[in-house]
Write an enzyme that holds these catalytic residues in place. Sequence first.
Site, PDB file in Angstrom:
ATOM      1  N   ASP A 362       0.869  -1.177   0.000  1.00 35.53           N
ATOM      2  CA  ASP A 362       0.000   0.000   0.000  1.00 35.53           C
ATOM      3  C   ASP A 362       0.904   1.224   0.000  1.00 35.53           C
ATOM      4  O   ASP A 362       1.680   1.422   0.932  1.00 35.53           O
ATOM      5  CB  ASP A 362      -0.890  -0.024   1.246  1.00 35.53           C
ATOM      6  CG  ASP A 362      -1.568   1.320   1.542  1.00 35.53           C
ATOM      7  OD1 ASP A 362      -1.693   2.146   0.615  1.00 35.53           O
ATOM      8  OD2 ASP A 362      -1.955   1.525   2.711  1.00 35.53           O
ATOM      9  N   GLU A 380      -3.664   4.317  -2.591  1.00 36.83           N
ATOM     10  CA  GLU A 380      -4.080   3.890  -1.260  1.00 36.83           C
ATOM     11  C   GLU A 380      -5.579   4.028  -1.063  1.00 36.83           C
ATOM     12  O   GLU A 380      -6.258   3.099  -0.590  1.00 36.83           O
ATOM     13  CB  GLU A 380      -3.347   4.690  -0.180  1.00 36.83           C
ATOM     14  CG  GLU A 380      -3.791   4.295   1.227  1.00 36.83           C
ATOM     15  CD  GLU A 380      -2.973   4.932   2.330  1.00 36.83           C
ATOM     16  OE1 GLU A 380      -2.676   4.237   3.311  1.00 36.83           O
ATOM     17  OE2 GLU A 380      -2.633   6.126   2.206  1.00 36.83           O
ATOM     18  N   GLU A 381      -6.119   5.181  -1.421  1.00 37.44           N
ATOM     19  CA  GLU A 381      -7.552   5.408  -1.209  1.00 37.44           C
ATOM     20  C   GLU A 381      -8.404   4.433  -2.014  1.00 37.44           C
ATOM     21  O   GLU A 381      -9.443   3.948  -1.528  1.00 37.44           O
ATOM     22  CB  GLU A 381      -7.916   6.846  -1.567  1.00 37.44           C
ATOM     23  CG  GLU A 381      -7.374   7.894  -0.615  1.00 37.44           C
ATOM     24  CD  GLU A 381      -5.978   8.367  -0.963  1.00 37.44           C
ATOM     25  OE1 GLU A 381      -5.457   9.277  -0.307  1.00 37.44           O
ATOM     26  OE2 GLU A 381      -5.382   7.800  -1.916  1.00 37.44           O
TER      27      GLU A 381
END
Length: 586
Positions: A362, A380-381
């Site tokens: 991540d 990441e989101e």
Amino acid sequence: MKKFIIGYLAFCTNHGQARCQSKMASKNDSSQVSSCLNHSDQAKDSRAGLSQEPIRPSPPNQRHDEGFRTEATDSRQKPGDKAQPGGTWGEAKLKKEPECHMQLDKLCPNRNHTVLIDTNKFLHDRIVPYRGQHVWDSKHVKLPPHYPGNSKESRWAATQRALHGLMRHRGVSVGDVEGAIKTYNQAHNKDWNFDALRMYAHESKHETDFSKVIFKMANLALRLPELIQHPIPLLRQNCNLAITLSQEQISCLLANAFFCTFPHRNASHHGSEYSNFPTINFSRLFAENSPRTFQKLRALFHYFNTVTEDGTKPNGLVTFERICISSSEYPEWNKRTENLTNLCVYDNGFIEKEGKGMLQVDFAADLIGGGVLGRGLVQEEIRFLQCPELIVARLFTERLSDNECLKITGVQTYSNTLGYSDSFVWHSPHTDNTKRDEWKRRYCQIVAIDATNFKDSKLQFTETSIKRELLKAYVGFRNDPNIPIEYTPAIATGNWGCGAFKGDPMLKALIQMMAAAVAQRDLAYFTFNNKKQAEELQRMHELLKIHKMTVGKLYNLLQDYCEFSHHHKVKNVFKYISEKINSSNL
């Protein structure tokens, strides 16, 4: 392109089994209380260094069958797209779980591992909350039902009354949700708005029964005292701690985050109690009226709709583990004698798909989840929206330091998505058929490591910056030393820190190759549709392997490059290293 195929050592051998006969996690005694309730000593007992009682597997008698700053580093294909033939360089076979899985010991808590389910009942295939004594202090999550009463009606009583009001009729509106949330967040009556939620409810009528889902979510949130009966420790800096929860417990905590019930978590300014933690209440997301937020809410409402239906709610466990290494364990990079491990480069495909069964990186912000509850919508989101169970880490994970990572094992994928950043859309439900391990966690392990945000890209070409990135990658890649390398899956990664953080893709690739070599793990590297980069990276790797380049020698070459770049017209780091190798006997 000439291919240099590195032989792949067979794993799961008798030799590997012999190596793993090391000390396993200490067994639980007759009372789960004695091994996991003494949280007051956890912080000081696990400061600096590896945990005294890390989560360890049992011997391999058999393999199991079963305003955040974020970075843009990849682009997105359609769901189901895979790396096409000819789009992969490096033919080494990379290890994946469950094929290389080493059987786990029975699930039990210890001083560094809090388990929120009853482990004795778990042995009989029952997942029920473990009962403990709740506390209200700086070392644990402050749960809404235990807010100290200082008025005629407690905050939780007001919360219950408001959420019950959302369950009394089928025509619940966004206005009703807003009114309910502001009932127990009166300090924000004027500054919180719900424009984004209002837009979502209006625009999604064809795919979501908003009122029905809110009804189910309110009911789930109200079950908090029933589902969480044990204090949740905060994963503080410089502590090796792990938390294992059921997926149902996670869904309940996230339903409370949606309704903004967590006290003391609305202020994030410097000096506030949780200024060093990510936000967890969803209030900011509701206010950000934009196409991005609309797509985020589609993903989140699909998750909540799934986990609140009897036929689809998940029934496994997830582990969140903060890992910290002490300064005595930092590698002396210039003295390391390891050769590079195997590398497989993909010019298309994704970490979460083609990297399935590997340790998946991540590209994190130091506040876990980055801008998932705000405007952020990059690597990441997106992963947090595909797997919303990841979001609960924001409830208890303090900002990551340079020598720390967060490892998450067992999350489920609920959504297929398309696009990236402004082009991101929620596409469709995802059916996750990933097998589970002995702890009923899916074979999905993600490691969150945050790259340095270089506002001036030249600053990354210094010894200090390179050592920092090497350390961060190493702490993320490093495996439990008690697990033989034969049972360690490869790492799936890519252009970590190379978007808005201005990292140089060539330098970052070399750094990750070096960290993986010291960690003794192979790499799958995704260049996200950049075929030229994939070819250059594979050629560089082959050159380094042919010349038996050690990590220490490569580190010294990088230091030479940093010095060179300060005094000469800069050529890229791959070209510099290639010329150095070809002009010498390195």
